[in-house]
Design an enzyme around this catalytic site. Structure first.
Site, short mmCIF file in Angstrom:
data_model
loop_
_atom_site.label_atom_id
_atom_site.label_comp_id
_atom_site.label_asym_id
_atom_site.label_seq_id
_atom_site.Cartn_x
_atom_site.Cartn_y
_atom_site.Cartn_z
N SER A 196 2.22 4.66 -0.80
CA SER A 196 1.64 5.79 -1.52
C SER A 196 2.53 6.06 -2.74
CB SER A 196 1.62 7.01 -0.61
OG SER A 196 2.95 7.36 -0.29
N SER A 228 2.49 -8.56 8.63
CA SER A 228 1.91 -7.71 7.59
C SER A 228 3.06 -6.89 7.04
CB SER A 228 0.81 -6.81 8.19
OG SER A 228 0.34 -5.90 7.21
N GLU A 232 -2.87 0.53 13.18
CA GLU A 232 -1.40 0.45 13.17
C GLU A 232 -0.76 1.64 13.87
OE1 GLU A 232 0.50 0.69 9.31
OE2 GLU A 232 2.40 -0.04 10.12
N SER A 239 7.38 -4.63 9.31
CA SER A 239 8.82 -4.92 9.36
C SER A 239 9.63 -3.66 9.66
CB SER A 239 9.30 -5.63 8.09
OG SER A 239 9.03 -4.89 6.93
N THR A 261 5.88 7.18 -1.65
CA THR A 261 6.72 6.15 -1.02
C THR A 261 7.25 5.16 -2.06
OG1 THR A 261 5.53 6.38 1.05
CG2 THR A 261 6.79 4.36 0.77
N GLY A 321 11.72 -1.63 8.40
CA GLY A 321 13.11 -1.37 8.05
C GLY A 321 14.06 -2.44 8.57
N ASP A 340 0.82 -1.21 0.00
CA ASP A 340 0.00 0.00 0.00
C ASP A 340 0.85 1.27 0.00
OD1 ASP A 340 0.90 -0.74 2.56
OD2 ASP A 340 -0.58 0.55 3.52
N LYS A 367 -6.54 -0.16 6.54
CA LYS A 367 -5.41 0.15 7.43
C LYS A 367 -5.25 1.65 7.64
CE LYS A 367 -0.99 0.79 6.57
NZ LYS A 367 0.38 0.60 6.02
N LYS A 409 -2.02 -3.98 14.00
CA LYS A 409 -0.74 -4.07 13.28
C LYS A 409 0.28 -3.36 14.15
CE LYS A 409 1.66 -3.16 8.96
NZ LYS A 409 1.57 -3.36 7.51
P1 13P Z 1 6.99 -2.31 6.37
O1 13P Z 1 6.85 -3.77 6.71
O2 13P Z 1 7.89 -2.02 5.21
O3 13P Z 1 7.30 -1.48 7.59
O4 13P Z 1 5.58 -1.80 5.84
C1 13P Z 1 4.43 -2.23 6.44
C2 13P Z 1 3.43 -1.15 6.44
O5 13P Z 1 2.35 -1.30 5.91
C3 13P Z 1 3.77 0.11 7.13
O6 13P Z 1 2.64 0.89 7.24
#
Ligand code: 13P
Length: 334
Positions: free
Chosen positions: A26, A289, A177, A261, A29, A263, A24, A136, A219
């Site tokens: 943007s 996720s 999240e 994750s 990004t 980074g 997702d 999300k 999340k």
């Molecule tokens: P990362 O696992 O690259 O942090 O991305 C997950 C995500 O959706 C961050 O909002």
């Protein structure tokens, strides 16, 4: 949609050995990810890359759902089949990012707050029609000597809870999240304290807004030292601290928790999840996720030959899904 329907979608998202692929990003990004590997950020390149990911053979062996961006949920394969249709046919639940990103929090230098509540009711209705079954919203919590302020924690928790209530009204499962950012020189102990405050504030706010936890997914970020910290916590320490903070703040009625994750390297993201699940059983399934930790190896290979490397990049996506799926069961062998 009834609470039972929300509950069954939420449970399917964290089915045993399955997790979510976050695609997702943007447009700004994905521009950064494409630029790093020399791909032009055109709508067609974004579409082709997302088609590669979503049509990975056997993706649903280890992936329950995918989070899309607004542009992506409206796109189709090169043969003209809408992505959401391909996903449903392949047993992948469509999700959608609905926040509008962060802005500086006025009066609190270094803190940010996520925007996007205005008009969200109407946008959620449209996304539901387009096929989205979960949504999300990402809040960002920065750690420095001065941040986060309690005001930033509360403002972000309030927005997450308002969004989650609107999702449930629209028959969409909210994936809340609150990301505590890894950047900085803080220790794992500081990360723990910030996570504890953020999660307490979030679950209070969800309660205040009448959000049904049975139809909600968290999340979460992992409790980990800052990327510039002199003291590095090992895999077991990260897993133990993350499980401990979740157990002390997250009600057992929540159907599941998935991690971002943030980074971390591919290997670290998988190893941490695996270690947490080896410490189980826990009150909720712990799964993934991942965005970068699911995609970065495949993206790099694809960029080297965007027409010729599709099948080999898809093999890597499947491999990463399999490794993380095993980690969600505590069965990853490394
Ligand atoms: P990362 O696992 O690259 O942090 O991305 C997950 C995500 O959706 C961050 O909002």
């Amino acid at each position: 949609m009834s609470i039972e329907d929300l509950e069954s979608v939420a449970q399917a998202m964290v089915a045993p050995g399955k997790g979510i692929i976050a695609i997702d990003e943007s447009t700004t990004t994905i521009a950064k990810r494409f630029q790093a590997i020399g791909i032009e950020n055109t709508e067609e390149n974004r579409r082709a890359y997302r088609e590669l990911l979503l049509t990975t053979p056997g993706l649903s062996d280890h992936i329950s759902g995918a989070i899309l961006f607004d542009e992506t949920i409206r796109q189709s394969t090169k043969d003209g089949v809408p992505f959401t249709q391909v996903m449903k046919k392949n047993g992948i639940i469509p999700g959608i990012k609905v926040d509008k990103g962060t802005q500086a929090l006025a009066g609190f230098p270094g803190d940010v707050v996520t925007e996007g509540l205005d008009g969200l009711r109407e946008r959620l209705q449209e996304y539901a029609k387009l096929g989205a079954q979960f949504a999300k919203w990402r809040a960002v919590i920065n750690i420095t000597e001065e941040n986060p302020s309690s005001t930033a924690i509360e403002a972000n928790a309030h927005a997450l809870a308002r969004y989650a209530a609107l999702c449930q009204e629209a028959g969409i499962v909210p994936m809340v999240e609150p990301e505590v950012i890894m950047d900085g020189d803080h220790t794992i102990e500081v990360s723990y304290e910030v996570h504890e405050a953020v999660l307490r504030s979030l679950f209070n706010a969800l309660y205040e807004q009448n959000v049904m936890l049975e139809g909600t997914i968290l999340k979460a970020s992992m409790v980990i030292h800052g990327t510039k910290s002199a003291e590095k916590a090992d895999v077991e320490e990260v897993a133990e601290a993350t499980v401990r903070v979740l157990k002390s703040t997250v009600p057992a009625s929540l159907p599941g928790i998935v991690f971002l994750s943030g980074g971390q390297s591919d290997k670290d993201a998988t190893a941490h999840l695996n270690a947490m699940n080896r410490m189980g059983p826990h009150p909720w399934p712990l799964s993934f996720s991942y965005g970068r930790a699911m995609q970065q190896a495949a993206l790099k290979l694809w960029s080297e030959d965007i027409k010729g490397n599709v099948a080999s990049a898809q093999k890597i996506v499947h491999e990463r899904a399999k490794e993380n799926g095993l980690a969600a069961l505590g069965q990853w062998k490394g």
